[in-house]
Design a protein around this motif. Structure first.
Motif, PDB file in Angstrom:
ATOM      1  N   ASP A   1      -0.033  -3.952  11.105  1.00  0.00           N
ATOM      2  CA  ASP A   1      -0.848  -5.087  10.678  1.00  0.00           C
ATOM      3  C   ASP A   1      -0.122  -5.992   9.684  1.00  0.00           C
ATOM      4  O   ASP A   1      -0.719  -6.928   9.143  1.00  0.00           O
ATOM      5  CB  ASP A   1      -2.150  -4.585  10.044  1.00  0.00           C
ATOM      6  N   GLY A   2       1.151  -5.674   9.421  1.00  0.00           N
ATOM      7  CA  GLY A   2       1.968  -6.546   8.591  1.00  0.00           C
ATOM      8  C   GLY A   2       1.994  -6.235   7.107  1.00  0.00           C
ATOM      9  O   GLY A   2       2.533  -7.010   6.311  1.00  0.00           O
ATOM     10  N   HIS A   3       1.439  -5.101   6.710  1.00  0.00           N
ATOM     11  CA  HIS A   3       1.430  -4.736   5.300  1.00  0.00           C
ATOM     12  C   HIS A   3       2.734  -4.050   4.901  1.00  0.00           C
ATOM     13  O   HIS A   3       3.416  -3.453   5.739  1.00  0.00           O
ATOM     14  CB  HIS A   3       0.251  -3.806   4.999  1.00  0.00           C
ATOM     15  N   GLU A   4       3.065  -4.163   3.625  1.00  0.00           N
ATOM     16  CA  GLU A   4       4.212  -3.435   3.080  1.00  0.00           C
ATOM     17  C   GLU A   4       3.718  -2.037   2.714  1.00  0.00           C
ATOM     18  O   GLU A   4       2.853  -1.898   1.845  1.00  0.00           O
ATOM     19  CB  GLU A   4       4.753  -4.133   1.836  1.00  0.00           C
ATOM     20  N   VAL A   5       4.242  -1.034   3.381  1.00  0.00           N
ATOM     21  CA  VAL A   5       3.722   0.318   3.209  1.00  0.00           C
ATOM     22  C   VAL A   5       4.829   1.274   2.785  1.00  0.00           C
ATOM     23  O   VAL A   5       5.905   1.295   3.385  1.00  0.00           O
ATOM     24  CB  VAL A   5       3.084   0.841   4.513  1.00  0.00           C
ATOM     25  N   ILE A   6       4.557   2.047   1.742  1.00  0.00           N
ATOM     26  CA  ILE A   6       5.484   3.099   1.313  1.00  0.00           C
ATOM     27  C   ILE A   6       4.894   4.436   1.712  1.00  0.00           C
ATOM     28  O   ILE A   6       3.773   4.785   1.311  1.00  0.00           O
ATOM     29  CB  ILE A   6       5.718   3.054  -0.203  1.00  0.00           C
TER      30      ILE A   6
ATOM     31  N   ILE B   1       0.847  -1.186   0.000  1.00  0.00           N
ATOM     32  CA  ILE B   1       0.000   0.000   0.000  1.00  0.00           C
ATOM     33  C   ILE B   1       0.886   1.241   0.000  1.00  0.00           C
ATOM     34  O   ILE B   1       1.829   1.336   0.786  1.00  0.00           O
ATOM     35  CB  ILE B   1      -0.920   0.018   1.236  1.00  0.00           C
ATOM     36  N   VAL B   2       0.585   2.165  -0.894  1.00  0.00           N
ATOM     37  CA  VAL B   2       1.332   3.422  -0.970  1.00  0.00           C
ATOM     38  C   VAL B   2       0.485   4.535  -0.359  1.00  0.00           C
ATOM     39  O   VAL B   2      -0.686   4.703  -0.715  1.00  0.00           O
ATOM     40  CB  VAL B   2       1.684   3.770  -2.430  1.00  0.00           C
ATOM     41  N   ILE B   3       1.067   5.270   0.572  1.00  0.00           N
ATOM     42  CA  ILE B   3       0.384   6.405   1.193  1.00  0.00           C
ATOM     43  C   ILE B   3       1.007   7.688   0.659  1.00  0.00           C
ATOM     44  O   ILE B   3       2.137   8.036   1.015  1.00  0.00           O
ATOM     45  CB  ILE B   3       0.497   6.377   2.734  1.00  0.00           C
ATOM     46  N   LEU B   4       0.297   8.383  -0.202  1.00  0.00           N
ATOM     47  CA  LEU B   4       0.767   9.669  -0.728  1.00  0.00           C
ATOM     48  C   LEU B   4       0.469  10.748   0.305  1.00  0.00           C
ATOM     49  O   LEU B   4      -0.673  10.908   0.727  1.00  0.00           O
ATOM     50  CB  LEU B   4       0.063   9.989  -2.043  1.00  0.00           C
ATOM     51  N   GLY B   5       1.491  11.475   0.710  1.00  0.00           N
ATOM     52  CA  GLY B   5       1.352  12.370   1.850  1.00  0.00           C
ATOM     53  C   GLY B   5       1.577  11.592   3.136  1.00  0.00           C
ATOM     54  O   GLY B   5       1.036  11.925   4.188  1.00  0.00           O
TER      55      GLY B   5
ATOM     56  N   THR C   1       5.627   6.104 -10.633  1.00  0.00           N
ATOM     57  CA  THR C   1       5.393   4.787 -11.226  1.00  0.00           C
ATOM     58  C   THR C   1       6.174   3.705 -10.488  1.00  0.00           C
ATOM     59  O   THR C   1       5.650   2.618 -10.215  1.00  0.00           O
ATOM     60  CB  THR C   1       5.785   4.794 -12.717  1.00  0.00           C
ATOM     61  N   GLU C   2       7.414   4.010 -10.138  1.00  0.00           N
ATOM     62  CA  GLU C   2       8.240   3.032  -9.421  1.00  0.00           C
ATOM     63  C   GLU C   2       7.616   2.691  -8.065  1.00  0.00           C
ATOM     64  O   GLU C   2       7.566   1.515  -7.665  1.00  0.00           O
ATOM     65  CB  GLU C   2       9.651   3.592  -9.200  1.00  0.00           C
ATOM     66  N   ALA C   3       7.125   3.700  -7.359  1.00  0.00           N
ATOM     67  CA  ALA C   3       6.539   3.470  -6.036  1.00  0.00           C
ATOM     68  C   ALA C   3       5.254   2.654  -6.116  1.00  0.00           C
ATOM     69  O   ALA C   3       4.979   1.811  -5.256  1.00  0.00           O
ATOM     70  CB  ALA C   3       6.264   4.803  -5.349  1.00  0.00           C
ATOM     71  N   LEU C   4       4.460   2.891  -7.157  1.00  0.00           N
ATOM     72  CA  LEU C   4       3.158   2.235  -7.272  1.00  0.00           C
ATOM     73  C   LEU C   4       3.236   0.825  -7.861  1.00  0.00           C
ATOM     74  O   LEU C   4       2.273   0.061  -7.761  1.00  0.00           O
ATOM     75  CB  LEU C   4       2.209   3.091  -8.127  1.00  0.00           C
TER      76      LEU C   4
ATOM     77  N   VAL D   1      -3.655   2.535  -3.152  1.00  0.00           N
ATOM     78  CA  VAL D   1      -2.995   3.825  -2.966  1.00  0.00           C
ATOM     79  C   VAL D   1      -3.928   4.716  -2.154  1.00  0.00           C
ATOM     80  O   VAL D   1      -5.113   4.826  -2.469  1.00  0.00           O
ATOM     81  CB  VAL D   1      -2.672   4.505  -4.317  1.00  0.00           C
ATOM     82  N   VAL D   2      -3.396   5.314  -1.100  1.00  0.00           N
ATOM     83  CA  VAL D   2      -4.167   6.238  -0.276  1.00  0.00           C
ATOM     84  C   VAL D   2      -3.606   7.640  -0.490  1.00  0.00           C
ATOM     85  O   VAL D   2      -2.421   7.882  -0.272  1.00  0.00           O
ATOM     86  CB  VAL D   2      -4.081   5.867   1.216  1.00  0.00           C
ATOM     87  N   ASP D   3      -4.459   8.564  -0.920  1.00  0.00           N
ATOM     88  CA  ASP D   3      -4.020   9.927  -1.212  1.00  0.00           C
ATOM     89  C   ASP D   3      -4.465  10.871  -0.098  1.00  0.00           C
ATOM     90  O   ASP D   3      -5.642  11.212   0.012  1.00  0.00           O
ATOM     91  CB  ASP D   3      -4.592  10.388  -2.558  1.00  0.00           C
ATOM     92  N   VAL D   4      -3.511  11.275   0.735  1.00  0.00           N
ATOM     93  CA  VAL D   4      -3.777  12.281   1.764  1.00  0.00           C
ATOM     94  C   VAL D   4      -2.882  13.504   1.559  1.00  0.00           C
ATOM     95  O   VAL D   4      -2.519  14.201   2.499  1.00  0.00           O
ATOM     96  CB  VAL D   4      -3.601  11.715   3.199  1.00  0.00           C
ATOM     97  N   THR D   5      -2.512  13.744   0.298  1.00  0.00           N
ATOM     98  CA  THR D   5      -1.695  14.916  -0.015  1.00  0.00           C
ATOM     99  C   THR D   5      -2.495  16.195   0.210  1.00  0.00           C
ATOM    100  O   THR D   5      -3.725  16.191   0.184  1.00  0.00           O
ATOM    101  CB  THR D   5      -1.215  14.883  -1.476  1.00  0.00           C
TER     102      THR D   5
END
Length: 251
Positions: free
Chosen positions: A23-28, A3-7, A45-48, A54-58
């Motif tokens: 919770d054991g997830h791979e998070v960026i 899961i990628v967290i933007l912001g 693109t590399e991150a995603l 993808v969670v956008d909190v920017t």
């Protein structure tokens, strides 16, 4: 899940990152400082690649009408394009309760534009509209201050604890996309001026809060229900008074 967290280094983003990692997830935790920039597209693109969600909190660095619109439109278009390219299956965006009811606010017009782009995209999505955070009440007081007087209307205000919001964002990130919008607020709806009056009193702030129905909230006039959910919504568990007594005691 990846899961990628933007912001992911901000107030809400950092909390979501910690919850999902626990919770054991791979998070960026993505941010320009980490070489991942949703405006320029750098590292996106590399991150995603390989991410399921993808969670956008920017948030825009500028609240000026044109700048904030350009930020959310550019950022969202770039993220959605990168998601389509990398096969992301769930786009989660944090928006604001009342966005489409306050067109005089340039910031909220920008959030409406962001939501429209997400809804028009083929990427499965969930939009979570939240009320304002407890942690933001001090800034609201400052914005409404002239001299030693704080002018605010009696419109209902139902802020939420950032921990409660982050917990719900984390749950949504690992759930199936709703392809729709859900709202979340704190457990208590109170007159706006009363919330700020309580905040200032708890912090022994000498400013006086005056009820003024013409007072503007970041440039826009409020109706009674402008800032609270329009219907059924998720509710946080932490009450403003409880949070206030804890945080004021720590100062």
């Amino acid at each position: 899940m990846k899961i990628v967290i933007l912001g992911g280094t901000g107030l809400i983003g950092s909390k979501v990152v910690n919850l999902l990692r626990a919770d054991g997830h791979e998070v960026i935790a993505a941010s320009p400082s980490k070489g991942i920039n949703s405006i320029t597209g750098e590292g996106l693109t590399e991150a995603l690649t390989g991410a399921q969600a993808v969670v956008d909190v920017t948030n825009s660095p500028s609240f000026e009408d044109k700048a904030v619109l350009e930020f959310f439109e550019t950022s969202t278009r770039n993220v959605l394009a990168a998601e389509a390219k990398t096969g992301v299956g769930h786009h989660v965006a944090i928006s604001i309760v009342g966005t489409d009811r306050l067109p005089a606010s340039g910031y909220l017009r920008a959030k409406v534009a962001q939501e429209k782009l997400i809804k028009a995209s083929p990427i499965p999505h969930t939009i979570l509209r939240a009320t304002q955070f407890f942690e933001f009440v001090g800034r609201i007081a400052d914005e409404a201050t002239s001299g030693q007087t704080v002018r605010l209307p009696s419109a209902l205000f139902q802020p939420i604890f950032s921990d409660d919001l982050a917990g719900n964002v984390a749950k949504i990130a690992v759930a199936k996309p709703l392809n729709g919008t859900v709202e979340i607020a704190g457990p208590d709806a109170l007159p706006f001026d009363e919330v700020v009056r309580q905040y200032l009193a708890a912090h022994h702030d000498p400013r006086t809060v005056v009820r003024d129905e013409q007072a503007r909230y970041f440039g826009t006039t409020l109706e009674k229900g402008s800032l609270v959910p329009a219907g059924k919504s998720l509710l946080g568990s932490c009450h403003f008074a409880d949070w206030l007594s804890r945080t004021a005691a720590q100062r």
